[in-house]
Design a protein around this motif. Structure first.
Motif, short mmCIF file in Angstrom:
data_model
loop_
_atom_site.label_atom_id
_atom_site.label_comp_id
_atom_site.label_asym_id
_atom_site.label_seq_id
_atom_site.Cartn_x
_atom_site.Cartn_y
_atom_site.Cartn_z
N LEU A 114 0.83 -1.22 0.00
CA LEU A 114 0.00 0.00 0.00
C LEU A 114 0.85 1.26 0.00
CD1 LEU A 114 -2.66 -1.14 2.62
CD2 LEU A 114 -2.91 -1.06 0.14
N ASP A 115 2.17 1.05 0.10
CA ASP A 115 3.11 2.16 0.11
C ASP A 115 2.81 3.14 1.24
OD1 ASP A 115 5.35 3.39 -0.70
OD2 ASP A 115 4.34 4.71 -2.15
N ILE A 116 2.64 2.59 2.46
CA ILE A 116 2.40 3.41 3.63
C ILE A 116 3.59 3.27 4.56
CG2 ILE A 116 0.89 3.79 5.63
CD1 ILE A 116 -1.34 2.43 4.07
N HIS A 117 3.95 4.36 5.22
CA HIS A 117 5.05 4.26 6.19
C HIS A 117 4.51 4.39 7.60
CE1 HIS A 117 8.12 4.29 3.12
NE2 HIS A 117 7.33 5.15 2.48
N MET A 118 4.86 3.41 8.41
CA MET A 118 4.44 3.45 9.81
C MET A 118 5.57 2.91 10.66
SD MET A 118 0.59 2.01 9.61
CE MET A 118 -0.12 2.35 11.19
N THR A 119 5.65 3.41 11.93
CA THR A 119 6.66 2.87 12.82
C THR A 119 6.19 1.51 13.34
OG1 THR A 119 5.69 3.79 14.80
CG2 THR A 119 7.22 5.20 13.58
N GLY A 120 7.13 0.79 13.92
CA GLY A 120 6.80 -0.52 14.46
C GLY A 120 5.71 -0.42 15.52
N VAL A 121 5.82 0.60 16.37
CA VAL A 121 4.83 0.74 17.45
C VAL A 121 3.45 1.00 16.86
CG1 VAL A 121 4.14 2.11 19.45
CG2 VAL A 121 6.53 1.54 19.10
N GLN A 122 3.38 1.87 15.86
CA GLN A 122 2.08 2.16 15.24
C GLN A 122 1.47 0.90 14.64
OE1 GLN A 122 3.43 5.23 12.62
NE2 GLN A 122 2.83 6.90 14.00
N VAL A 123 2.29 0.15 13.94
CA VAL A 123 1.79 -1.10 13.35
C VAL A 123 1.30 -2.02 14.45
CG1 VAL A 123 2.45 -3.19 12.14
CG2 VAL A 123 3.19 -0.98 11.27
#
Ligand code: ATP
Ligand code: MG
Lengths: 236, 274
Positions: A96-105
């Motif tokens: 999906l070409d989204i950037h998220m931090t590990g915590v957010q995921v």
């Protein structure tokens, strides 16, 4: 015994002088954030799904929604948490070409996952409320939704509180796998201390104690909450 | 007030009601009797569409409420219902039980009127002849205060004003049922439906509930009552109907009904229960 004391001293040294405590606090914070936010998201999703699943199904829309919800629940209860984390982080996000931090995921996945479990707990809770309560609400002219929100769900929540406490505890424990997607939790913190001292006995022991304490504290809080909500059962 | 025309109800293949025709006039005290499983509860629950009729019409205040398109909640606000197992809201105090529906309904209407006014005001800016605004004569606080006053006076009339702030689980069966009746009264209903209101009570509590119902009857409340209390039916009712096999097999005044029953099934039934 001497060597154990030595190990403890070594641990304390790293804990205090090499910023070990900062890592631990950070890890504790992340662990709690993931579990608490995950639980909150899960409760919202869970109530929505549970409501959809108990709505009378004469009409087409509730049936479609119900179908979607059962697929959702099946999907998220079907795979282990680690697998879901990995799939989200390494498959979904790049696709999906989204950037998220590990915590957010981790928060997202914990929320979605616990939503599936909580919806089932919630549905059981709603079904455990005497059907006469809904009938009485409808009979005085309240709508299905109003009766649900004002009468049935409050009673359901009270009934399932112990189970929800267990769900929260399960979430806390499951956070120990979030390092798979690079979120710094308690495990990462103690692993850091361990790798710096080439000594893992004491760090992991302390980690175990912290987890147990967390769980004990939460159990206590749930008990207190239960007691304060239990007032409508008490004879006085 | 209620015209039941050819009412039918089946659950799957089980035909429970088979063409019921009856009229309930304002001020009527109609008692429904019949053997167990004959469809008395189903009939009563069809009157306020707790069970949706599968055929026929129920004309209430001039509207066919069996039609799925009507706003049934609106009509139920004018039809009280009292259950065998009381069904007080367990998570609400006695006072809250009585106030909940009146307050909710009126506050909802108030919000709706206010919303309409806002829309009309906007629309009026573009209109030549301005549309009139809804008159808003009350506030949420007033609604709550009035409802509370009314609830307390109702509680007083049944001698339970000291129970206002306790939860239903602390009441006796008779007290619960009287609160349930008062909860229905708080909506100022046109009619109250009773489904075996004394069947779940210990014998010594039956009297207090029947007395309250008698009082309502004397005050002119319209009531439809499913009951096995034949003495009560004889004394209070002005119309008795006997349902069996999903049909009204006999109906009439209590004198005729109990004094000179015609239908053999009714004779048989009465010989068993009297
Ligand atoms: N929700 C339902 N689903 C399926 N069948 C039902 C339902 N409610 C009632 N029935 C059936 O309808 C028939 C009539 O039931 P109803 O409760 O109206 O009888 P009743 O005259 O009130 O009996 P009782 O005196 O025992 O209360 C019974 O055969 C019952 O099995
Ligand atoms: Mg019945």
């Amino acid at each position: 015994m001497d060597s154990f004391i030595l190990k403890v001293e070594k641990f304390i040294e790293i804990f205090i002088e090499y910023n070990g405590y900062v890592k631990v606090l950070e890890g504790l914070k992340n662990t709690l954030i993931i579990a608490v936010l995950g639980l909150l998201i899960g409760i919202v999703i869970g109530i929505l799904i549970a409501t959809v699943r108990v709505i009378p199904k004469y009409k087409i829309l509730p049936r479609i929604l119900n179908g979607i919800c059962s697929v959702y629940v099946g999907l998220f209860r079907g795979a282990p948490m680690v697998v879901q984390l990995l799939v989200f982080y390494y498959v979904m996000l790049p696709l999906l070409d989204i950037h998220m931090t590990g915590v957010q995921v981790a928060i997202l996945v914990f929320g979605l996952n616990s939503g599936a479990y909580i919806s089932e707990i919630m549905r059981g809770g709603i079904q455990s409320v005497d059907s006469g309560q809904m009938e009485a609400g409808r009979a005085v002219g309240l709508s299905f939704g109003t009766t649900m929100m004002k009468i049935v769900i409050p009673q359901a929540v009270k009934n399932i509180l112990p189970t929800m406490g267990n769900e929260f505890i399960a979430l806390i424990k499951e956070t120990s796998v979030v390092s798979f997607v690079g979120a710094a939790d308690l495990y990462v913190a103690f692993n850091y201390i361990g790798s710096n001292s080439y000594e893992f006995m004491v760090p992991y022991l302390v980690m175990a104690i912290i987890y147990i304490l967390l769980v004990l504290i939460i159990s206590l809080l749930v008990k207190l909450l239960e007691r304060s909500l239990g007032k409508s059962d008490r004879r006085n | 007030m209620i015209d039941v025309i050819n009412l039918e109800k089946h659950f799957g293949n089980n035909k429970v009601l088979n063409g019921i025709n009856v009229t309930i006039e304002k001020g009527d005290i109609m008692v429904v009797i019949g053997p167990s499983g004959s469809g008395k509860s189903t009939f009563l629950r069809c009157l306020n569409c707790m069970e949706d009729p599968t055929g026929g019409q129920i004309i209430f205040n001039g509207e066919n409420i069996a039609d799925m398109k009507v706003d049934i909640n609106k009509h139920r606000q004018h039809m009280g219902m009292v259950f065998q197992h009381f069904n007080l809201f367990n998570n609400k105090t006695v006072l809250q039980n009585i106030m909940l529906a009146p307050v909710h309904v009126q506050c909802k209407n108030l919000r709706k009127a206010k919303r309409q006014n806002v829309l009309r005001k906007c629309a009026n800016c573009f209109r030549k002849d301005k549309k009139e605004l809804n008159e808003i004569t009350t506030t949420k606080k007033q609604i709550i205060d009035t409802a509370k006053e009314k609830a307390l006076s109702l509680l007083k009339s049944i001698g339970l004003e000291d129970k206002a702030d306790v939860y239903p689980s602390t009441l006796s069966g008779g007290q619960k049922q009287r609160v349930a009746i008062v909860r229905a009264l708080a909506m100022n209903p046109d009619v109250i439906l009773f489904d075996e209101p004394t069947s779940a009570l210990d014998p010594e509590m039956v009297g207090e509930v029947l007395d309250l119902m008698k009082k309502l009857a004397n005050e002119g409340m319209t009531m439809v009552i499913v009951t096995h209390e034949m003495g009560f039916a004889r004394e209070v009712a002005n119309k008795v109907i006997f349902i069996d096999d999903g049909q009204i097999l006999e109906s009439g005044t209590p004198e005729r009904f109990f004094g000179n029953p015609k239908n053999p099934r009714l004779k048989d039934f009465l010989s068993k229960v009297l």
